[in-house]
Write a protein that holds these residues in place. Structure first.
Motif, short mmCIF file in Angstrom:
data_model
loop_
_atom_site.label_atom_id
_atom_site.label_comp_id
_atom_site.label_asym_id
_atom_site.label_seq_id
_atom_site.Cartn_x
_atom_site.Cartn_y
_atom_site.Cartn_z
N GLU A 54 3.67 7.20 41.72
CA GLU A 54 4.67 6.16 41.93
C GLU A 54 4.19 4.84 41.34
OE1 GLU A 54 7.17 3.92 45.48
OE2 GLU A 54 5.89 5.63 46.01
N ALA A 55 2.90 4.55 41.46
CA ALA A 55 2.36 3.30 40.90
C ALA A 55 2.55 3.25 39.38
CB ALA A 55 0.88 3.16 41.26
N CYS A 84 4.74 9.84 33.78
CA CYS A 84 4.05 9.24 34.92
C CYS A 84 3.79 10.32 35.97
CB CYS A 84 4.89 8.14 35.56
SG CYS A 84 5.27 6.79 34.46
N ARG A 109 6.21 2.61 38.62
CA ARG A 109 6.57 1.20 38.81
C ARG A 109 6.00 0.31 37.70
NH1 ARG A 109 9.15 -0.21 43.45
NH2 ARG A 109 9.37 1.44 45.00
N ASP A 110 4.86 0.67 37.15
CA ASP A 110 4.29 -0.10 36.04
C ASP A 110 5.12 0.05 34.76
OD1 ASP A 110 2.21 -1.11 37.55
OD2 ASP A 110 0.73 0.36 36.85
N ASP A 156 15.13 -1.33 43.43
CA ASP A 156 14.18 -2.42 43.20
C ASP A 156 14.25 -3.02 41.80
OD1 ASP A 156 13.35 -1.90 45.79
OD2 ASP A 156 11.45 -0.97 45.20
N TYR A 157 14.55 -2.18 40.80
CA TYR A 157 14.51 -2.64 39.42
C TYR A 157 15.89 -2.78 38.79
CZ TYR A 157 9.52 -1.97 39.79
OH TYR A 157 8.21 -2.07 40.17
N ILE A 176 8.48 1.08 34.51
CA ILE A 176 9.93 0.87 34.58
C ILE A 176 10.32 -0.53 34.14
CG2 ILE A 176 10.17 0.08 36.97
CD1 ILE A 176 12.25 2.85 35.40
N GLN A 177 11.36 -0.61 33.33
CA GLN A 177 11.91 -1.87 32.86
C GLN A 177 13.42 -1.68 32.68
OE1 GLN A 177 10.10 -2.74 29.10
NE2 GLN A 177 8.04 -2.48 29.90
N GLU A 221 14.48 4.23 45.46
CA GLU A 221 13.84 2.92 45.61
C GLU A 221 13.67 2.22 44.28
OE1 GLU A 221 10.17 3.58 47.71
OE2 GLU A 221 11.19 4.09 49.58
N ILE A 222 13.23 2.95 43.26
CA ILE A 222 13.04 2.38 41.92
C ILE A 222 14.37 1.86 41.38
CG2 ILE A 222 12.50 3.00 39.51
CD1 ILE A 222 9.99 2.82 41.20
N ILE A 257 11.72 8.16 46.02
CA ILE A 257 11.04 7.27 45.07
C ILE A 257 12.02 6.76 44.02
CG2 ILE A 257 9.28 7.16 43.25
CD1 ILE A 257 7.64 9.16 45.02
#
Length: 159
Positions: free
Chosen positions: A37-38, A34, A41-42, A75-76, A44-45, A71-72, A68
């Motif tokens: 950042e977008a 990647c 985020r798409d 958030d995830y 990441i799982q 946060e990831i 970043i």
């Protein structure tokens, strides 16, 4: 996911550097690369990636790679996924001081052999996580049986 290789998430805003890193890591990992950042985020799982490798200087963002990734991870819910960071900043001691020991490894980008050091750090982080996952399975099994009655019939009175 590849049946033969564990998945690694690579985040680098420079396509040329990312291609080099991807090439270095692709023998041992299925690499998802990647540049924004977008995209990150798409992709990441939870439970998908065994390691994240990240450049810390992200030119196309007002955030550092550290920010970043922090946060990831929050958030995830992937706080247990080890992160190996690399940077052209030469003062790795200062980076550790500022960022703490939150990351699995800090690799200095640029000197001869840095790609091999990055690969080694990613493999080590993956192995460490695998051991921790194995331990977690046993801990969960133990927790599931904490309320079971204890059969002391086979123990001697001196035990």
């Amino acid at each position: 996911m590849s049946q033969d290789k564990p998945e690694l998430l690579l985040f680098d805003d420079e396509a040329d550097t990312g291609d080099i890193v991807q090439d270095r890591l692709s023998d041992d990992f299925e690499v998802t690369f990647c540049t924004t950042e977008a995209q990150l985020r798409d992709e990441i799982q939870p439970d998908r990636f065994c390691v994240i490798a990240c450049d810390v200087s992200i030119q196309n963002s007002n955030k550092t790679g550290y920010k970043i990734i922090d946060e990831i991870r929050q958030d995830y819910g992937i706080k247990d996924v080890p992160v190996v960071v690399y940077s052209a900043v030469r003062d790795v001691t200062e980076i550790r001081k500022n960022e703490g020991s939150y990351y699995a490894a800090y690799i200095e980008k640029g000197p001869t052999g840095w790609g091999q050091k990055l690969l080694s750090a990613c493999l080590k982080a993956r192995a460490k996580r695998s051991v921790l996952t194995f331990v977690d399975v046993y801990l969960k099994s133990l927790e599931d049986h904490l309320d079971d009655p204890l059969d002391v019939g086979n123990f001697s009175p001196d035990a």
